[in-house]
Design a protein around this motif. Sequence first.
Motif, PDB file in Angstrom:
ATOM      1  N   TYR A   5      18.246  18.484  13.990  1.00 40.58           N
ATOM      2  CA  TYR A   5      19.296  17.664  13.244  1.00 40.58           C
ATOM      3  C   TYR A   5      20.426  18.420  12.680  1.00 40.58           C
ATOM      4  CZ  TYR A   5      15.472  14.343  13.270  1.00 40.58           C
ATOM      5  OH  TYR A   5      14.724  13.410  13.280  1.00 40.58           O
ATOM      6  N   PHE A   6      21.715  17.890  12.988  1.00 44.90           N
ATOM      7  CA  PHE A   6      22.934  18.383  12.184  1.00 44.90           C
ATOM      8  C   PHE A   6      22.936  17.621  10.871  1.00 44.90           C
ATOM      9  CE2 PHE A   6      27.668  17.812  11.513  1.00 44.90           C
ATOM     10  CZ  PHE A   6      27.964  19.236  11.059  1.00 44.90           C
ATOM     11  N   LEU A  22      22.797  13.622  14.377  1.00 45.17           N
ATOM     12  CA  LEU A  22      23.640  13.660  12.832  1.00 45.17           C
ATOM     13  C   LEU A  22      22.483  13.083  11.898  1.00 45.17           C
ATOM     14  CD1 LEU A  22      25.985  14.341  11.143  1.00 45.17           C
ATOM     15  CD2 LEU A  22      26.834  12.066  11.831  1.00 45.17           C
ATOM     16  N   ARG A  23      22.328  13.812  10.636  1.00 46.88           N
ATOM     17  CA  ARG A  23      21.669  13.082   9.757  1.00 46.88           C
ATOM     18  C   ARG A  23      22.305  13.158   8.478  1.00 46.88           C
ATOM     19  NH1 ARG A  23      15.110  13.663   9.075  1.00 46.88           N
ATOM     20  NH2 ARG A  23      15.326  11.909  10.561  1.00 46.88           N
ATOM     21  N   ILE A  24      22.386  12.062   7.662  1.00 46.89           N
ATOM     22  CA  ILE A  24      23.303  12.313   6.282  1.00 46.89           C
ATOM     23  C   ILE A  24      22.394  12.096   5.359  1.00 46.89           C
ATOM     24  CG2 ILE A  24      24.964  10.780   5.012  1.00 46.89           C
ATOM     25  CD1 ILE A  24      26.148  12.141   7.594  1.00 46.89           C
ATOM     26  N   LYS A  25      22.638  12.796   4.327  1.00 49.57           N
ATOM     27  CA  LYS A  25      22.018  12.900   2.929  1.00 49.57           C
ATOM     28  C   LYS A  25      23.071  12.621   1.716  1.00 49.57           C
ATOM     29  CE  LYS A  25      18.622  13.718  -0.154  1.00 49.57           C
ATOM     30  NZ  LYS A  25      17.799  12.559  -0.264  1.00 49.57           N
ATOM     31  N   PHE A  26      22.824  11.597   1.372  1.00 50.99           N
ATOM     32  CA  PHE A  26      23.536  11.642  -0.074  1.00 50.99           C
ATOM     33  C   PHE A  26      22.929  12.116  -1.438  1.00 50.99           C
ATOM     34  CE2 PHE A  26      25.427   7.565   2.152  1.00 50.99           C
ATOM     35  CZ  PHE A  26      26.761   8.078   2.088  1.00 50.99           C
ATOM     36  N   LYS A  27      23.545  12.861  -2.015  1.00 51.65           N
ATOM     37  CA  LYS A  27      22.823  13.875  -2.918  1.00 51.65           C
ATOM     38  C   LYS A  27      22.284  12.834  -4.256  1.00 51.65           C
ATOM     39  CE  LYS A  27      25.165  18.273  -2.871  1.00 51.65           C
ATOM     40  NZ  LYS A  27      26.131  19.212  -3.413  1.00 51.65           N
ATOM     41  N   ASP A  28      21.296  13.085  -4.739  1.00 51.90           N
ATOM     42  CA  ASP A  28      20.648  12.362  -5.851  1.00 51.90           C
ATOM     43  C   ASP A  28      20.308  10.895  -5.438  1.00 51.90           C
ATOM     44  OD1 ASP A  28      20.882  14.646  -7.350  1.00 51.90           O
ATOM     45  OD2 ASP A  28      23.029  13.758  -7.865  1.00 51.90           O
ATOM     46  N   VAL A  86      21.422   4.992   6.925  1.00 55.54           N
ATOM     47  CA  VAL A  86      22.492   5.868   6.281  1.00 55.54           C
ATOM     48  C   VAL A  86      23.631   6.264   6.625  1.00 55.54           C
ATOM     49  CG1 VAL A  86      22.334   7.870   4.481  1.00 55.54           C
ATOM     50  CG2 VAL A  86      20.367   6.564   4.770  1.00 55.54           C
ATOM     51  N   THR A  87      23.433   6.685   8.154  1.00 57.46           N
ATOM     52  CA  THR A  87      24.623   7.429   9.036  1.00 57.46           C
ATOM     53  C   THR A  87      25.545   6.196   9.226  1.00 57.46           C
ATOM     54  OG1 THR A  87      23.040   8.686   9.943  1.00 57.46           O
ATOM     55  CG2 THR A  87      25.174   8.231  11.229  1.00 57.46           C
ATOM     56  N   ARG A  88      25.174   4.842   9.220  1.00 55.42           N
ATOM     57  CA  ARG A  88      26.135   3.721   9.664  1.00 55.42           C
ATOM     58  C   ARG A  88      26.816   3.666   8.174  1.00 55.42           C
ATOM     59  NH1 ARG A  88      21.805   1.529  12.600  1.00 55.42           N
ATOM     60  NH2 ARG A  88      21.043   0.227  10.839  1.00 55.42           N
ATOM     61  N   GLU A  89      26.284   3.632   6.962  1.00 54.10           N
ATOM     62  CA  GLU A  89      27.019   3.515   5.946  1.00 54.10           C
ATOM     63  C   GLU A  89      28.051   4.405   5.476  1.00 54.10           C
ATOM     64  OE1 GLU A  89      26.653   2.478   1.108  1.00 54.10           O
ATOM     65  OE2 GLU A  89      24.750   2.940   2.214  1.00 54.10           O
ATOM     66  N   PHE A  90      27.535   5.637   5.978  1.00 53.02           N
ATOM     67  CA  PHE A  90      28.169   6.925   5.670  1.00 53.02           C
ATOM     68  C   PHE A  90      29.638   6.890   6.336  1.00 53.02           C
ATOM     69  CE2 PHE A  90      29.613  10.738   7.882  1.00 53.02           C
ATOM     70  CZ  PHE A  90      29.812  11.602   6.876  1.00 53.02           C
ATOM     71  N   PHE A  91      29.591   6.311   7.937  1.00 55.19           N
ATOM     72  CA  PHE A  91      30.908   6.335   8.319  1.00 55.19           C
ATOM     73  C   PHE A  91      31.720   5.042   8.192  1.00 55.19           C
ATOM     74  CE2 PHE A  91      28.832   9.110  11.779  1.00 55.19           C
ATOM     75  CZ  PHE A  91      29.803   9.831  11.984  1.00 55.19           C
ATOM     76  N   GLY A 112      34.562  11.322  17.306  1.00 52.58           N
ATOM     77  CA  GLY A 112      33.634  11.720  18.402  1.00 52.58           C
ATOM     78  C   GLY A 112      32.214  11.894  17.998  1.00 52.58           C
ATOM     79  N   LEU A 113      31.787  12.103  16.489  1.00 52.59           N
ATOM     80  CA  LEU A 113      30.374  12.351  15.954  1.00 52.59           C
ATOM     81  C   LEU A 113      30.096  10.744  15.938  1.00 52.59           C
ATOM     82  CD1 LEU A 113      30.322  14.999  13.417  1.00 52.59           C
ATOM     83  CD2 LEU A 113      29.066  14.786  15.453  1.00 52.59           C
ATOM     84  N   ALA A 114      30.868   9.610  15.695  1.00 53.90           N
ATOM     85  CA  ALA A 114      30.291   8.463  15.368  1.00 53.90           C
ATOM     86  C   ALA A 114      29.964   7.821  17.037  1.00 53.90           C
ATOM     87  CB  ALA A 114      31.594   7.476  14.936  1.00 53.90           C
ATOM     88  N   VAL A 115      30.888   8.179  18.016  1.00 55.81           N
ATOM     89  CA  VAL A 115      30.490   7.652  19.167  1.00 55.81           C
ATOM     90  C   VAL A 115      29.496   8.542  19.630  1.00 55.81           C
ATOM     91  CG1 VAL A 115      31.249   7.527  21.583  1.00 55.81           C
ATOM     92  CG2 VAL A 115      32.840   7.019  19.658  1.00 55.81           C
ATOM     93  N   TYR A 116      29.213   9.547  19.575  1.00 56.84           N
ATOM     94  CA  TYR A 116      28.137  10.461  20.206  1.00 56.84           C
ATOM     95  C   TYR A 116      26.691   9.849  19.355  1.00 56.84           C
ATOM     96  CZ  TYR A 116      25.475  14.618  21.578  1.00 56.84           C
ATOM     97  OH  TYR A 116      24.610  15.447  21.860  1.00 56.84           O
ATOM     98  N   ASN A 117      26.966   9.290  18.143  1.00 55.74           N
ATOM     99  CA  ASN A 117      25.452   9.099  17.415  1.00 55.74           C
ATOM    100  C   ASN A 117      25.518   7.359  17.405  1.00 55.74           C
ATOM    101  OD1 ASN A 117      24.134  11.367  15.956  1.00 55.74           O
ATOM    102  ND2 ASN A 117      26.361  11.799  15.979  1.00 55.74           N
ATOM    103  N   ASN A 118      26.260   6.763  18.196  1.00 55.24           N
ATOM    104  CA  ASN A 118      26.175   5.342  18.350  1.00 55.24           C
ATOM    105  C   ASN A 118      26.467   4.682  17.022  1.00 55.24           C
ATOM    106  OD1 ASN A 118      25.904   2.883  19.862  1.00 55.24           O
ATOM    107  ND2 ASN A 118      23.827   2.824  19.641  1.00 55.24           N
TER     108      ASN A 118
END
Length: 900
Positions: free
Chosen positions: A546-547, A576-582, A591-596, A641-647
Motif C-alpha cells: 500500500y501507498f 492507495l490507502r487513506i487514513k484520517f487521523k483519530d 475512505v479513499t472515495r470520501e478523501f477524493f 492520476g491517482l484517482a483514475v489509477y485507483n478507480n
Amino acid sequence: DNEYGQCGREYPKRLNASPIAIRLPALSTMNNAPDNHETMPTEDSWIVGVACGDAHSILVTKSGAAFTFGNNVHGQLGVRVVDDGNGDCDNEQGDAQKLSARGQIHRVDHPEHGEFVAAAAGEFHTMFLDSDANVWVCGKQQRQSASKLTRVLANKSIATIASGGNHCIAIGSVPTSNMTAIPPPLSPTKRQLSNLLQNSIAATSTVPTTVSTVSRPTVETTMEELVTAVDRELIMPSTDNSSRTISKPIPPAAKELADRAQELFKTPAVLNSLFWEPSNLDVLYDKLISSSSDSLPVRQAIASSIEKGMMEGLLSLEEESGRLCFFESVRFLLLYLQCPLFMQGDNQGRNGNEDEVSSTEEVTAEKQAVVFDRRGDLMLLLCETFLGLSYEGYQAMVSWVTTLYPREYFVKFLIQPLLHQLKRGLDPNAGPTQRLVPLVTTVLKWLYITSERAGNIVRPEDFYSTAVENRDIQCAYTDLRLWKNTPKSQRSSNFYLCSHGFLFSPSSKRNLLCTENQMEMLSSATRTGVSYDASTQTLHVNIDPYFVVEVEREKLLEQTLRKISTAKPTDLRKKLRIKFKDEEGVDAGGVTREFFQLLSTKLFDVSSGMWTDRYGDDVTWFNSDCFWNDEGYYLVGILVGLAVYNNVLLDVHFPKAVYRKLLGMPLGLEDLMDEDLKRNFQALLDFDASDSSSNGTVEDIFCLNFDLQWHDLGSAKVVELKPGGSDVAVTAENREEYVQLYVKFLLEDSIHPQYEAFERGFMKVMSNSTLDFMSPGELELLVVGTPDLNFDALRSKTTYEGGYDKDSKVIQHFWQFIQSAPQQTQKQFLKFATGTDRAPIGGLGSMAFKIQRAGPDSMQLPTSHTCFNTLLLPDYGDNYEKLKERLGRAVLECEGFGLQ
C-alpha cells in the motif's frame, strides 16, 4: 456487340456472356456539367424499365427520367443529331463517333416535366410512355429522322407499348365507370419474376390461380402464395380433425421454392435490380425462412438453398473482380449481410428473443435451428469480398450505406449480424469459425468509421459487443499486453481485439484498465520488497502493498500535497490507502472515495489562482496568467492520476479538450468552451461575399488581423498569431488558417506551461496504463463518473439482508423518501452510503448496493459501510415520518468514520 457503346461503356467493342454493370452518372455530370462530385444514389439510379433497339439502349428510372446510349444516327437517343459532315443525317453508314461518343450516357427528360414509366425500342426509333398515358416517339419515322420527342398519342388511356423493327404498337384500356384504371406496367425484371413465381404457384397448388388484368402480382404477394402452397402440402388432415400431423418429406412446392431462392441469390445483378429498400428484402427473407416453420426439413432445404446461392454468387465474382467497381454492382453485399439466418444460434432471432418452445417433444424437435454456414465459410467469403473492394467500390458502398440505411436499418441489417458472427468466433469452442474474428471485426470497424464520418448515423453503444464484454478477463488482459508490447509500426501485421475499442463498452474498458492497474500495483509492491542474500543464501521478503496517506481533515490539502511530492513513482503505483487521523475507519475503498471527494473541493477551487472561471462555474480550465505554480499543477496531475489509477471518481469539471489532450488528440473549433466565440468563428467561415445580401468582403465586414488584442489591468496586450500577424489581414483565402491559429493559441499555446506540468504529473502515475483504446468521453466517465442519477435502476439492483426484502414496509418508505427527495439530497445520500455523490460508468444500475437491517425500531441513526456500498437501516416500521427525519439527519449532518 458494343460497337456504338450500346452497352453503356466505351470499351471493349465486344463483351462476353457475363453481365457487366452500367454506371450511371449523377445528375450534376449530365449535360457536360463539371465532374467534381462523388456519385450518390438517387431515384435516378433505380432502374424500372429497359429497352434495346438495333444499336441503342434505353433505361427508365423511378424518378421518371430516361437514360439513353448507343447509336444516335437517327436521333433515336432523344438528343440532338450531329451532322456527319455531308448534311445527310439519314446516312446509316455515318461516323458513329461523330454522332454520339461511344458509351456516353445521355439523360432524357420529359418535354412537359412529366414522368416516363416505360420505354420500347425499334431498329432506329424509341417510344416512351409517360404517367399520363401519353406516348412519345423519337428517331426515324416515315423516312424522317428527329431527335426531338414528339407526342403521337394522347388521351387514349394507353396501358403498355411495344416496338420492333420499324413497327410500333400501343395497347389501351377502355375507360368505363365500372372499371379501375390500369396502372402503369411493371418493370420487365419484376414482370418476369412475378410471372415466374405465379407459374410456380399454379404448378404446385391444387387451387386454380387467376391472374387479374388490373391487380398485378408483386414479388411479395406471389412469394406469399408460394409459401402458402408449401404449407398446404405439408398439412395432412387427421381422422378426428382435432390436430394435424407434420409431413416429414419435402413436398414439390417446397423444393420449387428452394430452387427459385437459390437462383435468385446466386445472381447478384438480379438481386440488386429487384430490391432497392432493405426492408423489402427483409420481407422476402421472412417469408422464405418462416415458410412451413413447423417443418425442419423444409426450413433446412430453403436455408441450404440460400447459403448455396449466396456462395455461388460470391464465387462467380472472383474471376471478374473488376465488376465490383461499378456503383450499383456492390450493393448485393449489404443485401446478403442482412439475411436473418446469420443471426440464428443459441435460439436467438432477429431481435435477440428466444424461440418459443412447444410443450410437445415432437414440435420441439421440429423447432430446432436450421444449419446455416456451419463452418463460417460464407461469412468469411462475404467479408473477404467486402474488404477486397476497389477504391471505387468502397466509395459506392459508402454512398449506399449512408443513404439507404437509417439508424434502425443500419443496426438491424448491418451491425447485428456481424456482432452475432463475432460472438460465434469468440466462443471458446468455436472451432473453424474462429477465423471469422479478424475479418468480421474489420468490417465492423469500417461501418463504425463510415457512421462517424456521416455525422453518427448510429450511436456508439450500437457497436458494443456483449461477447467482448463477457470474454474471459485473462484472455482480454493477455491480448491487451501483447498489443501494448508490440511496436506501433508492427501492430498492423497482427490482429489484436483490444485495438478495436469501439467494440468495448465503457464498463468493459474500465474493468480491463482496472485489471491492468491491479497487475501494476502487484508489480510495484514486489519490485523492491524482495531481495536475495547470496552470502547467506537467504530470501528476504518485505512487501508493503500500500501507498498510505495519513492526513488530518483540517489540513487535508497541505498534508496530501506534501506526502505525494516526496513519493517515489513505484510508491505512487501501489494500492492507495487513506487514513484520517483519530478516526476508526479502515480503508477498503470507501475512505479513499470520501478523501477524493473532499480533496476535489479544495484542489479545484478558483480562489487558488490555478483555475479560471471565465467560461463559467461548470468549467475547470487552466489559468493562463498563473506562471508561479508549476509545482502545483504537477501535484494536481499526480492526484488526478491517482484517482483514475485507483478507480475513484473526482468532482471536477474539465472540458472535453483536457481529455483529448491527455489522449494526444488534435483540438479544433468544436473544443472551444466559449460558445459566443465559437459562433463568431463559424460565421466568419460561412461568410459568402458573393451572396447578394452581403455588403462587402471578409476584410470589409470583419476587419480582422492575425493577432489577439485585450486589456489587462488597464494596459493593452497584443499577441501575434504568426510572425508579422498584426499586418496580415484576414481574407476569404486565409480565414481557415486564422481560426486554426486562434484556437491553437487559446487551447494550447496560452496554457502550455500549466498544462505541461499537469500532464507530467498525471503520466507519472498512469504511464504504464493503457489509455489509447479509450475515447475522450470514456476517459471523462472514468474520471468523473455519470452525473445522471437513476434511482429506479439502483432500486432494481439493490439486495436486502437481515430480514428485509423489497416488500418490507420500511424499505418501501425508504425508496419513497429517496425518489421524492431533491437532487441535492439524493447526492448527499449517495455520498453518505457510498463515499461519492456520482454514479460510476454504467450508471447506478451497474453498482452493487445493499440495505441491511440494523436492529429493531429505535432512535438510532442509519449508518453505512461506504467500502461495500451498504446501508445499515434500523427497522422504523410503519412510521414514515420517523424514517424521513432519522435518515435525513444522518445524510445531512454525519461526516467521518467511526463516530459514536
